[in-house]
Design an enzyme around this catalytic site. Structure first.
Site, PDB file in Angstrom:
ATOM      1  N   SER A  83       0.632  -1.276  -0.324  1.00 15.82           N
ATOM      2  CA  SER A  83      -0.147   0.168  -0.131  1.00 15.82           C
ATOM      3  C   SER A  83       0.892   1.142   0.028  1.00 15.82           C
ATOM      4  CB  SER A  83      -1.047   0.471   0.998  1.00 15.82           C
ATOM      5  OG  SER A  83      -0.837  -0.879   1.910  1.00 15.82           O
ATOM      6  N   HIS A 137      -1.842  -2.179  -6.799  1.00 16.62           N
ATOM      7  CA  HIS A 137      -2.471  -2.149  -5.605  1.00 16.62           C
ATOM      8  C   HIS A 137      -3.953  -2.398  -5.709  1.00 16.62           C
ATOM      9  CE1 HIS A 137      -3.271   0.665  -2.264  1.00 16.62           C
ATOM     10  NE2 HIS A 137      -3.132  -0.292  -1.818  1.00 16.62           N
ATOM     11  N   GLU A 194      -4.558  -0.695  -8.957  1.00 18.35           N
ATOM     12  CA  GLU A 194      -3.029   0.970  -8.582  1.00 18.35           C
ATOM     13  C   GLU A 194      -2.062   0.277  -9.429  1.00 18.35           C
ATOM     14  OE1 GLU A 194      -3.891   4.876  -6.357  1.00 18.35           O
ATOM     15  OE2 GLU A 194      -2.747   3.161  -5.454  1.00 18.35           O
ATOM     16  N   ASN A 225      -4.580   6.198  -1.402  1.00 17.56           N
ATOM     17  CA  ASN A 225      -4.269   6.230  -0.057  1.00 17.56           C
ATOM     18  C   ASN A 225      -4.101   7.740   0.187  1.00 17.56           C
ATOM     19  OD1 ASN A 225      -4.916   3.844   0.430  1.00 17.56           O
ATOM     20  ND2 ASN A 225      -2.879   2.628   1.061  1.00 17.56           N
TER      21      ASN A 225
HETATM   22  N1  CAA Z   1     -15.211  -8.444   1.799  1.00 23.43           N
HETATM   23  C1  CAA Z   1     -15.918  -9.041   1.042  1.00 23.43           C
HETATM   24  N2  CAA Z   1     -17.027  -8.414   0.119  1.00 23.43           N
HETATM   25  C2  CAA Z   1     -18.013  -7.992   1.064  1.00 23.43           C
HETATM   26  C3  CAA Z   1     -17.182  -7.159   2.752  1.00 23.43           C
HETATM   27  C4  CAA Z   1     -15.987  -7.546   3.097  1.00 23.43           C
HETATM   28  N3  CAA Z   1     -15.163  -7.751   3.484  1.00 23.43           N
HETATM   29  N4  CAA Z   1     -18.167  -6.530   3.331  1.00 23.43           N
HETATM   30  C5  CAA Z   1     -18.849  -6.726   1.661  1.00 23.43           C
HETATM   31  N5  CAA Z   1     -18.825  -7.209   1.342  1.00 23.43           N
HETATM   32  C6  CAA Z   1     -19.990  -7.463  -0.316  1.00 23.43           C
HETATM   33  C7  CAA Z   1     -21.288  -7.692   0.407  1.00 23.43           C
HETATM   34  O1  CAA Z   1     -21.270  -8.978   0.405  1.00 23.43           O
HETATM   35  C8  CAA Z   1     -22.124  -7.477  -0.809  1.00 23.43           C
HETATM   36  O2  CAA Z   1     -21.864  -8.594  -2.099  1.00 23.43           O
HETATM   37  P1  CAA Z   1     -23.127  -8.492  -2.892  1.00 23.43           P
HETATM   38  O3  CAA Z   1     -23.934  -7.530  -3.342  1.00 23.43           O
HETATM   39  O4  CAA Z   1     -22.829  -9.789  -3.607  1.00 23.43           O
HETATM   40  O5  CAA Z   1     -24.312  -9.075  -1.557  1.00 23.43           O
HETATM   41  C9  CAA Z   1     -21.269  -6.256  -1.012  1.00 23.43           C
HETATM   42  O6  CAA Z   1     -19.853  -6.132  -0.652  1.00 23.43           O
HETATM   43  C10 CAA Z   1     -21.731  -4.708  -0.577  1.00 23.43           C
HETATM   44  O7  CAA Z   1     -21.516  -4.865   0.806  1.00 23.43           O
HETATM   45  P2  CAA Z   1     -23.245  -4.716   1.706  1.00 23.43           P
HETATM   46  O8  CAA Z   1     -24.463  -4.647   1.030  1.00 23.43           O
HETATM   47  O9  CAA Z   1     -22.853  -5.173   3.226  1.00 23.43           O
HETATM   48  O10 CAA Z   1     -22.526  -3.081   2.317  1.00 23.43           O
HETATM   49  P3  CAA Z   1     -22.574  -1.561   1.679  1.00 23.43           P
HETATM   50  O11 CAA Z   1     -23.439  -1.637   0.629  1.00 23.43           O
HETATM   51  O12 CAA Z   1     -21.882  -1.431   3.038  1.00 23.43           O
HETATM   52  O13 CAA Z   1     -21.036  -2.249   1.151  1.00 23.43           O
HETATM   53  C11 CAA Z   1     -18.062  -1.971   0.964  1.00 23.43           C
HETATM   54  C12 CAA Z   1     -19.395  -2.425   1.818  1.00 23.43           C
HETATM   55  C13 CAA Z   1     -18.141  -2.404  -0.646  1.00 23.43           C
HETATM   56  C14 CAA Z   1     -17.518  -2.185   1.926  1.00 23.43           C
HETATM   57  C15 CAA Z   1     -18.628  -0.505   1.263  1.00 23.43           C
HETATM   58  O14 CAA Z   1     -18.566   0.124   2.660  1.00 23.43           O
HETATM   59  C16 CAA Z   1     -17.705   0.772   0.786  1.00 23.43           C
HETATM   60  O15 CAA Z   1     -17.105   0.484  -0.739  1.00 23.43           O
HETATM   61  N6  CAA Z   1     -16.964   1.096   1.885  1.00 23.43           N
HETATM   62  C17 CAA Z   1     -15.330   1.314   1.354  1.00 23.43           C
HETATM   63  C18 CAA Z   1     -14.276   0.620   0.858  1.00 23.43           C
HETATM   64  C19 CAA Z   1     -12.977   1.441   0.035  1.00 23.43           C
HETATM   65  O16 CAA Z   1     -13.089   2.535   0.957  1.00 23.43           O
HETATM   66  N7  CAA Z   1     -12.288   0.612   0.705  1.00 23.43           N
HETATM   67  C20 CAA Z   1     -10.239   1.162   0.088  1.00 23.43           C
HETATM   68  C21 CAA Z   1     -10.307   1.020   1.677  1.00 23.43           C
HETATM   69  S1  CAA Z   1      -8.628   1.028   1.448  1.00 23.43           S
HETATM   70  C22 CAA Z   1      -7.286   0.295   0.640  1.00 23.43           C
HETATM   71  O17 CAA Z   1      -7.699  -1.067   0.869  1.00 23.43           O
HETATM   72  C23 CAA Z   1      -5.965   1.039   0.893  1.00 23.43           C
HETATM   73  C24 CAA Z   1      -5.098   0.397   1.343  1.00 23.43           C
HETATM   74  O18 CAA Z   1      -4.189   0.251   1.244  1.00 23.43           O
HETATM   75  C25 CAA Z   1      -5.028  -0.367   2.976  1.00 23.43           C
END
Ligand code: CAA
Length: 306
Positions: A135, A154, A166, A205
């Site tokens: 990351s 990424h 990325e 990030n």
């Molecule tokens: N793992 C896998 N799938 C997941 C999950 C997880 N932890 N959490 C939710 N999902 C899936 C669900 O199963 C659901 O799938 P279906 O459509 O097939 O049913 C879908 O995502 C939507 O989930 P929910 O309806 O339960 O909830 P939601 O609409 O709030 O979506 C989310 C959940 C996709 C996590 C959404 O809240 C989101 O996009 N959050 C922001 C995530 C983000 O910003 N990620 C970047 C983080 S930074 C990073 O990753 C970089 C790094 O270097 C650390």
């Protein structure tokens, strides 16, 4: 960033790019990346030094993917086929002997990654391309073993859902490697975002960190609670989750290690991990995975502010 839960299940147009992939590290990222690759029709092997990490990864993928079948997003046959293409092992040498692409998703420590790539260089065919899911670390910091065949890919958490990957090249990365990586990312149903030059933390990030730093500063200065700050981000800015909820999802230790690495590189006090984050990490409250971070969790569900 938009989530596209169906993206990983799109049928691939061309499986010729990197048909056999090795993912190293069976944490949340490694496991979900491997499943995305398997769903694209490729064979994929996940390795980890800990056999129980591999078992946990398989069990988590199993329940998450079964939920997709129950929701009608995937057929049982597609899932069985994907699992048939996904193997796990603790034997790195055997797994590395015949792969086209390695995706490293181990702990965010530069020396661990560098040592791993040095070892892989002696285990993999000379044509194998090495990719890091780091990351924060730049490809030029890890590319010594294969300067022209090294790239950062990424992925974002949760990797099964988030579309962006990325693609970061080192100055030494061959154009052919970049082209293959971009084609691969498209072919596994993700959106490649190509950087023209490397920078620690890349694009998303860096933006996310600025938002997170401001959120933590508002909280530490007593302006509002974590839940109210998250609420503002969700309802005023349209974020799918607030910065504290997101830190709990990705792991507070991950954000902490990224900041620590940046601080060690720059020496700028503004880059140092925030006091409250350091305290949570020291106490082992790392977010959802430990049942407590900024919020408390029971059976994976948020039950209140910590
Ligand atoms: N793992 C896998 N799938 C997941 C999950 C997880 N932890 N959490 C939710 N999902 C899936 C669900 O199963 C659901 O799938 P279906 O459509 O097939 O049913 C879908 O995502 C939507 O989930 P929910 O309806 O339960 O909830 P939601 O609409 O709030 O979506 C989310 C959940 C996709 C996590 C959404 O809240 C989101 O996009 N959050 C922001 C995530 C983000 O910003 N990620 C970047 C983080 S930074 C990073 O990753 C970089 C790094 O270097 C650390």
């Amino acid at each position: 960033m938009a989530a596209d839960p169906g993206a990983a299940e799109s049928p691939p147009a061309d499986r010729d790019v990197f048909p056999s992939v090795l993912v190293i590290g069976a944490g949340t990222m490694g496991a979900q990346i491997a499943m995305v690759v398997a769903l694209s029709g490729r064979t994929v092997c996940v390795t980890d030094i800990a056999a129980d990490a591999l078992d946990r990864a398989r069990a988590e993928l199993d329940s998450r993917m079964r939920a997709r079948v129950d929701k009608g997003r995937l057929t049982q046959e597609q899932l069985d086929d994907a699992f048939a293409r996904l193997t796990t092992t603790t034997d790195l040498a055997a797994a590395a002997s015949d792969v086209d692409l390695v995706i490293e998703a181990v702990v965010e420590r530069l020396e661990a990654k560098r040592a791993l790539f040095a070892e892989l260089d002696s285990l993999c065919p000379t044509a194998t391309v090495f990719a890091s899911n780091s990351s924060s670390f730049m490809p030029s910091q890890m590319a010594d073993a294969r300067p022209d065949r090294f790239i950062n890919l990424h992925f974002f958490n949760p990797a099964l859902v988030m579309r962006c990957v990325e693609v970061i090249r080192a100055p030494s990365t061959a154009q052919q490697t970049v082209d293959a990586a971009v084609a691969f990312v498209r072919d596994i149903g993700k959106e490649p975002v190509l950087l023209d030059k490397e920078i620690p933390g890349f694009i998303a990030n860096r933006i996310l960190n600025a938002v997170r730093d401001e959120a933590v500063s508002l909280m530490e200065n007593g302006v509002a609670s974590v839940s109210q700050i998250d609420l503002a981000c969700r309802t005023a800015l349209g974020y799918p989750m607030g910065p504290f909820e997101l830190m709990d999802l990705t792991g507070i230790d991950i954000g902490y290690l990224i900041k620590k690495a940046r601080f060690e590189a720059t020496g700028d006090p503004a880059d140092a991990p925030a006091r409250s984050m350091s305290e949570l990490v020291a106490a082992g409250h790392l977010g959802r995975k430990t049942g407590r971070g900024w919020y408390m969790y029971e059976n994976g569900e948020k039950v209140g502010e910590a």
